[in-house]
Design an enzyme around this catalytic site. Structure first.
Site, mmCIF file in Angstrom:
data_model
loop_
_atom_site.group_PDB
_atom_site.id
_atom_site.type_symbol
_atom_site.label_atom_id
_atom_site.label_comp_id
_atom_site.label_asym_id
_atom_site.label_seq_id
_atom_site.Cartn_x
_atom_site.Cartn_y
_atom_site.Cartn_z
ATOM 1 N N SER A 189 0.858 -1.178 0.000
ATOM 2 C CA SER A 189 0.000 0.000 0.000
ATOM 3 C C SER A 189 0.894 1.228 0.000
ATOM 4 C CB SER A 189 -0.886 0.000 1.257
ATOM 5 O OG SER A 189 -1.434 1.278 1.509
ATOM 6 N N TYR A 237 -2.737 -1.062 10.399
ATOM 7 C CA TYR A 237 -2.657 -1.253 8.952
ATOM 8 C C TYR A 237 -1.330 -0.718 8.401
ATOM 9 C CZ TYR A 237 -4.001 -1.148 4.021
ATOM 10 O OH TYR A 237 -4.042 -1.333 2.663
#
Length: 268
Positions: free
Chosen positions: A153, A166
């Protein structure tokens, strides 16, 4: 006959019943690969994708497995090898979010995200390396002995307040990818990551489902549009193919420039 860059390959895609994973699995199949569509809970969506692939004369099976479970990962690879004879590509895509401010985040929410997003990539990558090393070279369809693509990401480099579990998992994924690539390159195994930015998927629907939310999001994207799952899928297909044979240990950002920190455009 169209050129199929992954003809003869067998690919496992984890978390392939929705979002980016589904699009990646579909694109790998369209590029000629036999695809193992892994899912955790949505068997119907996985089987629907398998049917769509098979209806256009592709090869695919659906296999349910929790990537954070060591035994389940081994079973996933066993079923893939039993169905298709070998494994050439792993796309370690499974991921989730459990967002909260640090003071409100539970240990269970921290552990769940790390277990799936990071430990799951470790378990799948470890099993892939074991299988790649054990397979006979004379039957392999690619120049490499095997290829791993981890799904990272933009938050492997961009801090994200309120999402530390995350962001930590994706920062860890970055170094897992780079360190593993360094370790197994001499075996002829390639390891890379794709790092999506804002992609139009259900996981971030709140960020784009209204014109106001989309306008705010686009301020963070210099290229001026939100990404689509196919943008990521095409990058994965390239990394899995011989066209990227000399590429290992890198992260390919598919983010419309989000990692260029657009807030600084007027402050140079």
């Amino acid at each position: 006959m169209p050129f199929l860059p992954l003809d003869g390959h067998v690919a496992i895609v984890t978390g392939a019943s929705s979002g980016i994973g589904l699009e990646v699995a579909d694109a790998l199949a369209a590029a000629g690969a036999a695809v193992v569509v892994n899912y955790h809970s949505d068997a119907d969506a996985a089987e629907e994708l398998v049917k769509r692939i098979c209806d256009r004369d592709g090869r695919a099976i659906a296999v349910g497995a929790d990537v954070s479970d060591e035994d389940a990962v081994v079973r996933l690879f066993d079923e893939a090898a039993s169905a298709f004879g070998r494994i050439d590509v792993l796309v370690a895509n499974s991921g989730l979010q459990k967002d909260a401010a640090i003071a409100d985040m539970t240990l269970a929410d921290w552990n769940t995200v790390i277990d799936v997003n990071l430990t799951g990539q470790f378990l799948c990558a470890r099993e892939a390396v074991r299988r790649f090393r054990a397979q006979p070279d004379d039957a392999r369809p690619a120049r490499s002995k095997g290829c791993i693509v981890t799904m990272s990401s933009v938050h492997e480099v961009i801090p994200w307040a309120g999402h530390i579990n995350y962001a930590a998992s994706k920062g860890g994924s970055r170094m897992l990818t780079r360190s593993l690539a360094q370790e197994v390159a001499a075996d002829g195994i390639r390891v890379n990551a794709v790092a999506p930015g804002a992609i139009r998927t259900p996981i971030n629907k709140e960020a784009w489902e209204t014109p106001e939310a989309l306008e705010q999001l686009l301020r963070l994207i210099p290229y001026g549009r939100i990404g689509e799952p196919d943008d990521v899928a095409r990058a994965v297909v390239w990394l899995a193919s011989d066209d990227a044979d000399y590429v290992t240990g890198t992260t390919l950002f598919v983010d419309g420039g989000m990692t260029l920190y657009p807030e600084f455009r007027e402050n140079g």
